[in-house]
Structures are given as C-alpha cells and as structure tokens.
Design a protein around this motif. Structure first.
Motif, PDB file in Angstrom:
ATOM      1  N   ILE A  50       0.729  -1.215  -0.251  1.00 41.48           N
ATOM      2  CA  ILE A  50      -0.183  -0.263  -0.073  1.00 41.48           C
ATOM      3  C   ILE A  50       0.966   1.207   0.116  1.00 41.48           C
ATOM      4  N   TYR A  51       0.766   1.918  -1.099  1.00 42.20           N
ATOM      5  CA  TYR A  51       1.509   3.434  -1.200  1.00 42.20           C
ATOM      6  C   TYR A  51       0.663   4.533  -0.511  1.00 42.20           C
ATOM      7  N   LEU A  52       0.938   5.359   0.397  1.00 42.90           N
ATOM      8  CA  LEU A  52       0.393   6.492   1.078  1.00 42.90           C
ATOM      9  C   LEU A  52       1.258   7.515   0.512  1.00 42.90           C
ATOM     10  N   PRO A  53       0.320   8.785   0.046  1.00 43.97           N
ATOM     11  CA  PRO A  53       0.794   9.876  -0.219  1.00 43.97           C
ATOM     12  C   PRO A  53       1.843  10.443   0.865  1.00 43.97           C
ATOM     13  N   GLN A  54       2.640  11.495   0.553  1.00 41.36           N
ATOM     14  CA  GLN A  54       3.566  12.057   1.562  1.00 41.36           C
ATOM     15  C   GLN A  54       2.843  12.745   2.584  1.00 41.36           C
ATOM     16  N   ASN A  55       1.990  13.439   2.310  1.00 44.87           N
ATOM     17  CA  ASN A  55       1.239  14.246   3.361  1.00 44.87           C
ATOM     18  C   ASN A  55       0.094  13.459   3.847  1.00 44.87           C
ATOM     19  N   PHE A  56       0.035  12.085   3.840  1.00 40.55           N
ATOM     20  CA  PHE A  56      -1.234  11.115   4.337  1.00 40.55           C
ATOM     21  C   PHE A  56      -1.595  11.663   5.652  1.00 40.55           C
ATOM     22  N   ASP A  57      -3.037  11.785   5.252  1.00 39.39           N
ATOM     23  CA  ASP A  57      -3.715  12.174   6.682  1.00 39.39           C
ATOM     24  C   ASP A  57      -5.069  11.194   6.842  1.00 39.39           C
ATOM     25  N   LYS A  58      -5.012  10.616   7.776  1.00 39.46           N
ATOM     26  CA  LYS A  58      -6.018   9.615   8.187  1.00 39.46           C
ATOM     27  C   LYS A  58      -7.486  10.024   8.197  1.00 39.46           C
ATOM     28  N   THR A  59      -7.554  11.365   8.350  1.00 44.90           N
ATOM     29  CA  THR A  59      -9.005  12.049   8.403  1.00 44.90           C
ATOM     30  C   THR A  59      -9.460  12.591   7.140  1.00 44.90           C
ATOM     31  N   LYS A  60      -8.623  12.302   5.983  1.00 49.34           N
ATOM     32  CA  LYS A  60      -8.850  12.926   4.582  1.00 49.34           C
ATOM     33  C   LYS A  60      -9.352  11.768   3.661  1.00 49.34           C
ATOM     34  N   SER A  61     -10.024  11.862   2.901  1.00 52.51           N
ATOM     35  CA  SER A  61     -10.536  10.903   1.787  1.00 52.51           C
ATOM     36  C   SER A  61      -9.612  10.991   0.475  1.00 52.51           C
ATOM     37  N   TYR A  62      -9.197   9.773   0.019  1.00 53.79           N
ATOM     38  CA  TYR A  62      -8.602   9.613  -1.082  1.00 53.79           C
ATOM     39  C   TYR A  62      -9.144   8.612  -2.230  1.00 53.79           C
ATOM     40  N   PRO A  63      -8.667   9.045  -3.490  1.00 53.75           N
ATOM     41  CA  PRO A  63      -8.842   7.947  -4.513  1.00 53.75           C
ATOM     42  C   PRO A  63      -8.095   6.870  -4.189  1.00 53.75           C
ATOM     43  N   ILE A  64      -8.455   5.829  -4.412  1.00 52.60           N
ATOM     44  CA  ILE A  64      -8.040   4.312  -4.251  1.00 52.60           C
ATOM     45  C   ILE A  64      -7.441   3.658  -5.781  1.00 52.60           C
ATOM     46  N   ILE A  65      -6.326   3.263  -6.114  1.00 56.17           N
ATOM     47  CA  ILE A  65      -6.212   2.609  -7.215  1.00 56.17           C
ATOM     48  C   ILE A  65      -5.568   1.196  -6.747  1.00 56.17           C
ATOM     49  N   TYR A  66      -6.467   0.383  -7.350  1.00 53.54           N
ATOM     50  CA  TYR A  66      -6.427  -1.319  -7.139  1.00 53.54           C
ATOM     51  C   TYR A  66      -5.233  -1.879  -8.339  1.00 53.54           C
ATOM     52  N   LEU A  67      -4.337  -2.034  -7.968  1.00 50.96           N
ATOM     53  CA  LEU A  67      -3.218  -2.404  -8.940  1.00 50.96           C
ATOM     54  C   LEU A  67      -2.973  -4.271  -8.936  1.00 50.96           C
ATOM     55  N   LEU A  68      -3.476  -4.563  -9.986  1.00 58.97           N
ATOM     56  CA  LEU A  68      -3.123  -5.950 -10.478  1.00 58.97           C
ATOM     57  C   LEU A  68      -1.776  -6.116 -10.490  1.00 58.97           C
ATOM     58  N   ASP A  69      -1.358  -7.423 -10.260  1.00 59.29           N
ATOM     59  CA  ASP A  69       0.059  -7.639 -10.587  1.00 59.29           C
ATOM     60  C   ASP A  69       0.973  -6.551  -9.760  1.00 59.29           C
ATOM     61  N   GLY A  70       0.553  -6.336  -8.479  1.00 62.58           N
ATOM     62  CA  GLY A  70       1.143  -5.320  -7.442  1.00 62.58           C
ATOM     63  C   GLY A  70       2.135  -5.958  -6.553  1.00 62.58           C
ATOM     64  N   SER A  71       2.892  -7.020  -6.782  1.00 66.17           N
ATOM     65  CA  SER A  71       3.939  -7.317  -6.020  1.00 66.17           C
ATOM     66  C   SER A  71       5.064  -6.349  -6.070  1.00 66.17           C
ATOM     67  N   MET A  72       5.955  -6.297  -5.054  1.00 65.38           N
ATOM     68  CA  MET A  72       7.040  -5.585  -4.962  1.00 65.38           C
ATOM     69  C   MET A  72       8.263  -5.790  -6.273  1.00 65.38           C
ATOM     70  N   ASN A  73       8.172  -6.926  -6.911  1.00 63.65           N
ATOM     71  CA  ASN A  73       8.838  -7.259  -7.843  1.00 63.65           C
ATOM     72  C   ASN A  73       8.300  -7.323  -9.319  1.00 63.65           C
ATOM     73  N   GLU A  74       6.900  -6.870  -9.274  1.00 61.57           N
ATOM     74  CA  GLU A  74       6.073  -6.651 -10.363  1.00 61.57           C
ATOM     75  C   GLU A  74       6.010  -5.032 -10.817  1.00 61.57           C
ATOM     76  N   ASP A  75       4.808  -4.808 -10.631  1.00 60.62           N
ATOM     77  CA  ASP A  75       4.452  -3.086 -11.081  1.00 60.62           C
ATOM     78  C   ASP A  75       4.309  -2.259 -10.026  1.00 60.62           C
ATOM     79  N   PHE A  76       4.537  -2.710  -8.696  1.00 55.75           N
ATOM     80  CA  PHE A  76       4.188  -1.910  -7.565  1.00 55.75           C
ATOM     81  C   PHE A  76       4.886  -0.425  -7.570  1.00 55.75           C
ATOM     82  N   ILE A  77       6.291  -0.754  -7.663  1.00 54.09           N
ATOM     83  CA  ILE A  77       7.076   0.665  -7.436  1.00 54.09           C
ATOM     84  C   ILE A  77       7.188   1.379  -8.540  1.00 54.09           C
ATOM     85  N   HIS A  78       7.167   1.163 -10.011  1.00 50.38           N
ATOM     86  CA  HIS A  78       6.942   2.126 -10.865  1.00 50.38           C
ATOM     87  C   HIS A  78       5.836   2.584 -11.123  1.00 50.38           C
TER      88      HIS A  78
END
Length: 275
Positions: A50-78
């Motif tokens: 789970i990537y969290l924005p740099q200024n993540f604030d748990k009281t704020k609402s955020y869009p969510i991207i669900y990334l298939l092939d989201g392993s660390m050695n797949e597409d998550f980092i880029h």
C-alpha cells in the motif's frame, strides 16, 4: 590479481560502513505499508503493498487505485512513482495505491474454459469468479474500513487486463475508472469479447472512465481484440461513459505498461501551465 581486487573492495566497503555509522545516519525509506489480509473466499493469505501519499492524513478521503500484479517485484514501485509524479506535476489528487501481490495470476485472472490446449498450458486456470468475489466482498470493504475513500480505479495488463474487462462487463459498479492495458481477450476463443454487447445491454449508464490501450508491436490478435473492445464500448450508447483508446506505436507487450498508464492518466488529468 582478482583475489587482491576482491579483498580491496571488501576492505573499502567495510570502512565505508564504519564511516557512515560514525558520521551519518541510516534509516529505512518508507513509502507505505505492507499488510496481509486473510481471505476466506480464496482460502489463503494475500499480501497488499500500500502506497500512501507523502502528506497522508487519515482524516482525509483519497482516491484508491487497485493495482493487479502489485507485487514489489512486479508493477508496484514504478506505478506508485507515476502516481506521485502526476500528483506533483499534473492535477491528480493525492492517491492511495493498493498493490495486490500475486500468488497464481493464471488461476486468479482467467475464467473457466473448456479448450483442452488452454487447460493443458494453464492447469490451475479458471477461478476469476473467486478472485472477483475476493475483491468485491473482502478486499474493497477492508480498504474502505481502513481509509476514507473517493473514486476507485483498477489497473490491469495482459491477463490482468482480461480480468479488468470481465469486471467491467459483469460487475461494473465495483470501480469508477478502468485502465485496461493489452487485455488477453484471446482467452477462451475470445468468448468474453463475443458476449460483450449482450452484457453491456444490461449495464446501467452510470459515470465511468474506461481507457483501453495496446502496443503496435504486440501479437496481431491482441491488437485486433483491443481495438474491437474499444469499438464495442464506444457503440454501447453509454452517455455517461468516457471511453478512450491508445495505440502505443513504439511498444510491445513487455514495454507498454508504464508509458500507457502515463497516457491514460493524461486523459484524466491534463497538464495545465501554472498561473
């Protein structure tokens, strides 16, 4: 000579580590969280990056991207880097990325087929119904219980693109935005593509953004199927759907994802000169 070089390198790095320990500080670089969710539907644990924005604030609402092939050695980092870039340079709001790490993507991303050659090549195949149920009944409710959410996205390439297409046609309410890259619509003799018009006729005309892309250097069947999917979606008379298509002229199946996602996000968040 090689042995002497290796000894020298070992001594150099040892001294470097001591120097850093004495003269600098070392701490982990954190861009989010790794969580594990227990799935009753799949009868297994699934890892979420789970990537969290740099200024993540748990009281704020955020869009969510669900990334298939989201392993660390797949597409998550880029992909998370791309999301951060669009937030900094374009009009994309701060966004959370949920990378779903794979266990068996051939099992999870394909629906049942009676074709013997596919059953032979993909022996665990045919359980996308369970994976979609996991997304709908377990993963999304879990994420929504942990974070305040707004728009939802699904990013899928290849077999992941097949799965994203299946969700769009059978359970479109699950996501607001669909990024379907190089979808493997050849699966099961193109049966999903053949059913598309019938399935679309039953879908309510609620707001959606759908982006379909394929590389010019990919197999000609995959290129044709992506174009056919786009044509079917455009002719479906869904007035509240925005459907975009991009032929990536210089890309093949291996290189397309990053540049294609970039082009798709530009459609949603075009660059504007600073005032």
């Amino acid at each position: 000579m090689i042995k002497k070089i290796l000894i020298f390198c070992s001594i150099f790095f040892a001294f470097q580590s001591v120097f850093l320990a004495q003269n600098g500080s070392v701490k982990p670089l954190t861009i989010g969280e790794i969580r594990t969710i227990k799935s009753k539907v799949l009868n297994e644990d699934r890892i979420l990056n789970i990537y969290l924005p740099q200024n993540f604030d748990k009281t704020k609402s955020y869009p969510i991207i669900y990334l298939l092939d989201g392993s660390m050695n797949e597409d998550f980092i880029h992909v998370t880097g791309l999301v951060q870039f669009f937030n900094q340079m374009y009009a994309m709001p701060e966004t959370i990325v949920v990378g779903i790490a794979n266990i068996d993507r051939k099992r999870d991303f394909t629906f049942h087929t009676d074709l013997k050659d596919l059953q032979k090549d993909y022996p665990t195949t045919g359980h996308s119904d369970k994976f979609i149920s996991f997304l709908e009944k377990e993963l999304k409710p879990y994420i929504e219980s942990q974070f305040k959410t707004t728009d939802t996205y699904i990013f899928g390439q290849s077999l992941g693109g097949l799965l994203a297409t299946e969700i769009l046609l059978k359970k479109p309410e699950m996501f607001d935005n669909y990024f379907i890259i190089s979808p493997s619509l050849w699966w099961d003799d193109e049966s999903l593509l053949k059913q598309a018009n019938q399935l679309l006729s039953k879908i309510p005309d609620t707001k959606k953004f759908v982006y379909v892309s394929v590389g010019k250097g990919e197999h000609k069947v995959m290129v044709k199927d992506a174009q056919d999917l786009y044509d079917i979606l455009k002719k479906s008379s869904k007035k509240n759907w925005t459907v975009e298509y991009k032929m990536m002229e210089t890309d093949n199946h291996a290189t397309i994802l990053h540049r294609s996602l970039y082009e798709g996000l530009v459609k949603l968040f075009p660059y504007q000169e600073p005032k």
